[in-house]
Design an enzyme around this catalytic site. Structure first.
Site, PDB file in Angstrom:
ATOM      1  N   GLU A  72      -3.343  25.502  -4.508  1.00 11.72           N
ATOM      2  CA  GLU A  72      -4.109  25.883  -5.692  1.00 11.72           C
ATOM      3  C   GLU A  72      -4.288  27.398  -5.815  1.00 11.72           C
ATOM      4  O   GLU A  72      -3.314  28.147  -5.862  1.00 11.72           O
ATOM      5  CB  GLU A  72      -5.448  25.127  -5.696  1.00 11.72           C
ATOM      6  CG  GLU A  72      -5.244  23.618  -5.868  1.00 11.72           C
ATOM      7  CD  GLU A  72      -6.533  22.845  -6.023  1.00 11.72           C
ATOM      8  OE1 GLU A  72      -7.621  23.422  -5.826  1.00 11.72           O
ATOM      9  OE2 GLU A  72      -6.466  21.637  -6.343  1.00 11.72           O
ATOM     10  N   GLU A 146      -2.343  16.071  -4.242  1.00  9.10           N
ATOM     11  CA  GLU A 146      -3.778  15.818  -4.110  1.00  9.10           C
ATOM     12  C   GLU A 146      -4.211  15.007  -5.321  1.00  9.10           C
ATOM     13  O   GLU A 146      -3.999  15.431  -6.457  1.00  9.10           O
ATOM     14  CB  GLU A 146      -4.533  17.152  -4.034  1.00  9.10           C
ATOM     15  CG  GLU A 146      -5.981  17.025  -3.604  1.00  9.10           C
ATOM     16  CD  GLU A 146      -6.582  18.403  -3.314  1.00  9.10           C
ATOM     17  OE1 GLU A 146      -5.911  19.215  -2.633  1.00  9.10           O
ATOM     18  OE2 GLU A 146      -7.693  18.674  -3.789  1.00  9.10           O
TER      19      GLU A 146
END
Length: 256
Positions: A72, A146
């Site tokens: 991220e 995820e």
């Protein structure tokens, strides 16, 4: 985790303890062995002190199947130059492993240089991107790096946001970026071009209290609670990942 049907472990967001890798080798669990950050400083110190130590320490563990370079925001605006340097360094340090390089992305889907540096594209949460990304790059391997972030508590069937700060276990509560356990898995299971998914998270943990704040100090994301007891979602995953028929019964949804 294996009793639930799980066959892989993502070591988010840092290198794991060696004892975990010893256990996954012994038990036959597959491992995503995570580097922390897509960063290269002018003297390449980040490579030598972080990535190098990870790969050199762990490369002889047969359970490791992928080397991710970042997660991220730590993908540093999806810097393609950095990712190529890190990818090439991994290939240099692990020449016989032939393990693919990947990253866990929650944006940057138009970052061509970054994406092209990866062997496997990882998408965090944004299951709405699965089809469009695959249509754009049908030959790029894809995984749900995820997923879900469903929140629940063991044997609790009504939200209590003021007193005990509990969350219902009915698989209906999730933050704005997430989705229910069932919807997240169905988004993966119905698409044969997605290798699988890593659920956030296997276990509850201290920190990132969601959906409640202080004085609540632990997450509610786990499939297993912080004491090591399974929640109801455990049985959902066992029903879709396991190889034996099963039934799990719990309280009725309208309390009658």
């Amino acid at each position: 985790m294996q009793e639930m049907g799980c066959n892989a472990w993502r070591t988010a967001h840092n290198p794991p303890t060696p004892s975990l890798l010893d256990a996954t080798d012994r038990l036959g669990m597959l491992v995503w062995d995570e580097n922390h950050r897509n960063q290269v400083d002018p003297e390449f110190r980040w490579i030598s002190e972080d990535l190098d130590s990870l790969v050199l320490r762990d490369r002889n563990h047969p359970s490791i199947i992928m080397w991710p370079i970042c997660n991220e925001v730590l993908c540093e605006n999806f810097n393609g130059n950095n990712s190529r340097i890190l990818r090439d360094r991994i290939k240099e340090l692990d020449p016989l492993g032939q393990r693919p390089v990947t990253a866990a992305m929650n944006g940057g889907y138009d970052s061509e240089e970054f994406i092209e540096s990866l062997d496997v594209m990882g998408i965090n949460y944004h299951h709405g991107q699965y089809d469009s990304f695959h249509a754009k790059k049908p030959k790029k391997a894809l995984i749900g790096s995820e997923t879900s972030s469903d929140v629940s508590d063991r044997r609790v069937y009504a939200n209590d946001p003021t007193d005990r700060k509990y969350v219902s276990a009915y698989d209906v509560n999730y933050p704005g970026w997430g989705e229910t356990a069932e919807n997240s898995w169905c988004s993966v299971e119905t698409r044969d071009f997605i290798a699988g998914s890593f659920i956030w998270t296997g276990f509850d943990y201290k920190g990132e209290p969601t959906p409640y704040g202080w004085p609540n100090v632990n997450s509610h994301f786990g499939i297993v609670d912080i004491a090591g007891f399974v929640k109801d979602n455990f049985h959902y995953y066992r029903s879709v990942w396991g190889d034996k028929p099963m039934v799990h019964i719990f309280l009725h949804w309208n309390w009658e």
